[in-house]
Design a protein around this motif. Structure first.
Motif, PDB file in Angstrom:
ATOM      1  N   ASN A  49       0.830  -1.206   0.000  1.00 46.34           N
ATOM      2  CA  ASN A  49       0.000   0.000   0.000  1.00 46.34           C
ATOM      3  C   ASN A  49       0.866   1.258   0.000  1.00 46.34           C
ATOM      4  O   ASN A  49       1.847   1.359   0.742  1.00 46.34           O
ATOM      5  CB  ASN A  49      -0.907  -0.001   1.240  1.00 46.34           C
ATOM      6  CG  ASN A  49      -1.996   1.054   1.146  1.00 46.34           C
ATOM      7  OD1 ASN A  49      -1.720   2.241   1.052  1.00 46.34           O
ATOM      8  ND2 ASN A  49      -3.241   0.603   1.177  1.00 46.34           N
ATOM      9  N   GLU A  50       0.491   2.245  -0.809  1.00 40.66           N
ATOM     10  CA  GLU A  50       1.297   3.458  -0.970  1.00 40.66           C
ATOM     11  C   GLU A  50       1.356   4.325   0.280  1.00 40.66           C
ATOM     12  O   GLU A  50       2.199   5.222   0.371  1.00 40.66           O
ATOM     13  CB  GLU A  50       0.762   4.292  -2.142  1.00 40.66           C
ATOM     14  CG  GLU A  50       1.124   3.724  -3.496  1.00 40.66           C
ATOM     15  CD  GLU A  50       0.983   4.762  -4.593  1.00 40.66           C
ATOM     16  OE1 GLU A  50       0.237   5.739  -4.388  1.00 40.66           O
ATOM     17  OE2 GLU A  50       1.616   4.595  -5.637  1.00 40.66           O
ATOM     18  N   GLU A  51       0.457   4.104   1.261  1.00 42.45           N
ATOM     19  CA  GLU A  51       0.514   4.883   2.500  1.00 42.45           C
ATOM     20  C   GLU A  51       1.833   4.660   3.234  1.00 42.45           C
ATOM     21  O   GLU A  51       2.326   5.543   3.939  1.00 42.45           O
ATOM     22  CB  GLU A  51      -0.666   4.524   3.408  1.00 42.45           C
ATOM     23  CG  GLU A  51      -2.021   4.963   2.871  1.00 42.45           C
ATOM     24  CD  GLU A  51      -2.080   6.473   2.657  1.00 42.45           C
ATOM     25  OE1 GLU A  51      -1.585   7.224   3.526  1.00 42.45           O
ATOM     26  OE2 GLU A  51      -2.607   6.899   1.614  1.00 42.45           O
ATOM     27  N   PHE A  52       2.411   3.464   3.059  1.00 42.43           N
ATOM     28  CA  PHE A  52       3.711   3.195   3.675  1.00 42.43           C
ATOM     29  C   PHE A  52       4.778   4.128   3.113  1.00 42.43           C
ATOM     30  O   PHE A  52       5.732   4.488   3.809  1.00 42.43           O
ATOM     31  CB  PHE A  52       4.126   1.735   3.422  1.00 42.43           C
ATOM     32  CG  PHE A  52       3.400   0.746   4.293  1.00 42.43           C
ATOM     33  CD1 PHE A  52       3.800   0.515   5.596  1.00 42.43           C
ATOM     34  CD2 PHE A  52       2.321   0.035   3.796  1.00 42.43           C
ATOM     35  CE1 PHE A  52       3.132  -0.400   6.397  1.00 42.43           C
ATOM     36  CE2 PHE A  52       1.651  -0.884   4.584  1.00 42.43           C
ATOM     37  CZ  PHE A  52       2.054  -1.109   5.886  1.00 42.43           C
ATOM     38  N   LYS A  53       4.608   4.506   1.850  1.00 49.86           N
ATOM     39  CA  LYS A  53       5.577   5.377   1.185  1.00 49.86           C
ATOM     40  C   LYS A  53       5.719   6.700   1.941  1.00 49.86           C
ATOM     41  O   LYS A  53       6.838   7.169   2.192  1.00 49.86           O
ATOM     42  CB  LYS A  53       5.120   5.634  -0.251  1.00 49.86           C
ATOM     43  CG  LYS A  53       5.929   6.691  -0.984  1.00 49.86           C
ATOM     44  CD  LYS A  53       5.391   6.900  -2.392  1.00 49.86           C
ATOM     45  CE  LYS A  53       4.037   7.586  -2.381  1.00 49.86           C
ATOM     46  NZ  LYS A  53       3.520   7.823  -3.741  1.00 49.86           N
ATOM     47  N   PHE A  54       4.600   7.299   2.307  1.00 42.68           N
ATOM     48  CA  PHE A  54       4.636   8.601   2.966  1.00 42.68           C
ATOM     49  C   PHE A  54       5.169   8.502   4.389  1.00 42.68           C
ATOM     50  O   PHE A  54       5.841   9.415   4.875  1.00 42.68           O
ATOM     51  CB  PHE A  54       3.245   9.237   2.944  1.00 42.68           C
ATOM     52  CG  PHE A  54       2.768   9.559   1.562  1.00 42.68           C
ATOM     53  CD1 PHE A  54       3.298  10.635   0.865  1.00 42.68           C
ATOM     54  CD2 PHE A  54       1.804   8.778   0.945  1.00 42.68           C
ATOM     55  CE1 PHE A  54       2.874  10.931  -0.417  1.00 42.68           C
ATOM     56  CE2 PHE A  54       1.378   9.072  -0.336  1.00 42.68           C
ATOM     57  CZ  PHE A  54       1.915  10.144  -1.021  1.00 42.68           C
ATOM     58  N   PHE A  55       4.876   7.406   5.057  1.00 40.01           N
ATOM     59  CA  PHE A  55       5.417   7.219   6.406  1.00 40.01           C
ATOM     60  C   PHE A  55       6.940   7.124   6.357  1.00 40.01           C
ATOM     61  O   PHE A  55       7.648   7.799   7.112  1.00 40.01           O
ATOM     62  CB  PHE A  55       4.832   5.959   7.039  1.00 40.01           C
ATOM     63  CG  PHE A  55       5.500   5.585   8.343  1.00 40.01           C
ATOM     64  CD1 PHE A  55       5.270   6.322   9.494  1.00 40.01           C
ATOM     65  CD2 PHE A  55       6.371   4.506   8.399  1.00 40.01           C
ATOM     66  CE1 PHE A  55       5.903   5.983  10.695  1.00 40.01           C
ATOM     67  CE2 PHE A  55       7.004   4.165   9.591  1.00 40.01           C
ATOM     68  CZ  PHE A  55       6.767   4.904  10.732  1.00 40.01           C
ATOM     69  N   GLY A  56       7.449   6.265   5.478  1.00 45.80           N
ATOM     70  CA  GLY A  56       8.900   6.113   5.359  1.00 45.80           C
ATOM     71  C   GLY A  56       9.578   7.405   4.955  1.00 45.80           C
ATOM     72  O   GLY A  56      10.631   7.771   5.480  1.00 45.80           O
ATOM     73  N   LEU A  57       8.953   8.116   4.022  1.00 44.73           N
ATOM     74  CA  LEU A  57       9.535   9.361   3.523  1.00 44.73           C
ATOM     75  C   LEU A  57       9.585  10.423   4.616  1.00 44.73           C
ATOM     76  O   LEU A  57      10.554  11.180   4.716  1.00 44.73           O
ATOM     77  CB  LEU A  57       8.714   9.869   2.343  1.00 44.73           C
ATOM     78  CG  LEU A  57       9.332  10.981   1.499  1.00 44.73           C
ATOM     79  CD1 LEU A  57      10.675  10.553   0.943  1.00 44.73           C
ATOM     80  CD2 LEU A  57       8.384  11.369   0.377  1.00 44.73           C
TER      81      LEU A  57
END
Length: 528
Positions: A49-57
């Protein structure tokens, strides 16, 4: 349960991290391995899920900004302006070349954006472009271009000294001589007061320090009585003092008090020199003048050593986590002085989550504010730029009241690494869904365009720096690595030169280059 996205995420991280650390003749894929594994996983249907992208970033950019903040603002005052202008020129050249070729060949905008962010191997630039237009092609082309360009960047910067016939050992010697002239060493010497003016006039320790800039560490009074180390103590002819300062400061001191005492001097006092690391949350981010608890214990900071450079401890100097302090204090107060300063980085709080969460919230809010540009429209700093700029400022401030923004080295490294891994694993799996189609439809044309822009930009900047600006090649290598925000390149440069001198130029330009890439990624989406 095996089809759970959390399982996918950490499986990709585990495999990618393992492969990235495999070295063949000193070379490793590093973070590139993570992206390759994620692309393959995405191709076979393991999508996160792309929501993980924003958390990591978020946690990655915040940690990078906090770490870069102090050095960024310091270098701007010195050589940072010139270095950053050159780094800006490097990124702009690559931007113009790639977007011009994309326009000439009639390539889709998403493809050009992927080529640009991939050529710079810039994850934040990719994230910035995706925030404007969530086009899967951007990630696909980024994933196609990224591995080739990160290898090309490292290898090309590695062979630059050979191409330009540079003697690295000679460049190191020249660099060291230049740095010594900018940051003079701090010495400690003994002086016997011979000036008879000290006999007829009341001249205090603090007055001498104000006139010379040197710091008087210890005092041996002629009459062997009242060995008071306070600033108000009066000095007389025949007294002996021990002072620390630069060559220039000590020369001024010698003109005022008398000649250096060459013989061995035994001071009949209870003072001792302590070498302590700043590791207490209570003093990190504070100015030396604010350390009243040390003054009460008659403790004096005579030298600060930071990143291998001696710094005169001016009252306005802000202490950073990890600074090495040379402190003269009474032996009876040694434990109390050590406790105040810390001296053990492992005891520094692992992470205070309130400043972390507050900083990220402030950054996201700042990134959502639109800024109007004539002829272009409104551009936001974005999720990435807002967090980075906020972290740079907070990292420079160090603390606001009781809130300490700086993180321990261990916490900073953990946040940087974890955030980057989560982000790369997420974007890789989402891009992997379209990778096969992208290669079959576009071939390797994006890679050729990216490599052309990359090599041309690096070559032009190197020629300008070496032959027109006459820069030391160590600074050029650091500038190129930082301008490309390429940590693997910096690692390679440090290994090749057997020094870390290039890291200074790298740190000076990294934040500005990163912000510029973010802005240009959005700028390209706006005007093309």
């Amino acid at each position: 349960m095996i089809h759970n996205e959390i399982f996918y995420l950490f499986s990709i991280i585990s495999i990618g991290y393992f492969l990235g650390n495999i070295k063949i003749k000193g070379f490793s894929l590093d973070i590139t391995a993570m992206l390759i594994v994620a692309l393959i996983a995405g191709h076979f249907g393991m999508v996160i899920n792309e929501e993980f992208k924003f958390f990591g970033l978020a946690i990655f950019m915040y940690a990078v900004g906090l770490q870069s903040g102090p050095g960024f603002f310091e270098t701007i005052k010195k050589d940072g302006v010139r270095l950053n202008l050159l780094a800006i020129f490097l990124v702009v050249i690559i931007f113009i070349v790639i977007f011009s070729m994309g326009y000439y060949f009639g390539l889709p905008l998403g493809m050009v954006e992927g080529i640009f962010s991939g050529s710079l191997t810039s994850v934040p630039a990719l994230a910035s472009a995706l925030e404007v237009e969530n086009d899967p092609m951007i990630s696909v082309i980024f994933g196609l271009v990224y591995p080739f360009c990160i290898v090309a960047t490292v290898l090309y910067i590695r062979v630059l000294p050979i191409i330009f016939r540079i003697d690295i050992a000679k460049e190191v010697a020249l660099y060291e001589a230049e740095q010594r002239s900018k940051y003079p060493d701090v010495y400690t010497k003994n002086y016997r007061i011979l000036n008879q003016n000290f006999q007829s006039n009341t001249i205090t320790k603090i007055q001498i320090e104000d006139m010379t800039g040197a710091i008087i560490e210890r005092i041996q009074l002629k009459d062997m009585q009242n060995n008071d180390e306070r600033d108000s103590v009066a000095l007389h002819a025949g007294d002996i003092i021990r002072a620390s300062g630069t060559v220039e400061q000590l020369e001024k001191l010698e003109l005022i008090v008398g000649k250096e005492a060459k013989e061995s001097i035994e001071f009949h006092d209870d003072m001792k020199v302590y070498r302590l690391l700043v590791a207490s949350k209570n003093i990190v981010g504070k100015k030396i003048a604010e350390l009243t608890q040390l003054q009460a214990l008659r403790a004096t900071i005579v030298k600060v050593r930071r990143s291998g450079i001696d710094i005169t401890p001016d009252d306005s100097l802000t202490l950073r986590l990890g600074d090495k302090l040379y402190v003269v204090a009474p032996k009876e107060y040694g434990e109390r002085v050590t406790k105040i300063i810390g001296n053990d980085l492992l005891k520094y709080p692992a992470a205070d989550f309130l400043p972390i969460s507050l900083g990220i919230v402030f950054g996201i809010a700042l990134g959502s504010i639109p800024f109007a540009f004539p002829g272009i429209g409104s551009i936001k700093l974005s999720f990435v730029g807002g967090i980075l700029l906020t972290a740079l400022v907070l990292g420079r401030l160090g603390r606001i009241g009781s809130v300490v923004w700086q993180l321990s080295p261990h916490s900073n490294t953990m946040m940087t690494t974890l955030g980057q891994l989560i982000f790369m694993a997420t974007i890789g799996t989402n891009a992997g869904q379209y990778l096969e189609v992208s290669v079959s439809q576009n071939g390797f044309t994006p890679v050729y365009i990216a490599l052309f822009g990359l090599v041309l930009g690096i070559t032009l900047i190197t020629l300008l720096c070496r032959f027109y600006l006459k820069m030391n090649f160590l600074n050029i290598l650091g500038l190129l690595s930082g301008g490309m925000v390429s940590t693997p390149s910096l690692t390679m440069v440090n290994n090749a030169t057997k020094t870390e001198y290039s890291s200074i130029a790298y740190a000076a330009v990294y934040p500005v280059s990163l912000v510029l890439m973010i802005v240009l990624a959005q700028f390209g989406m706006k005007i093309f």
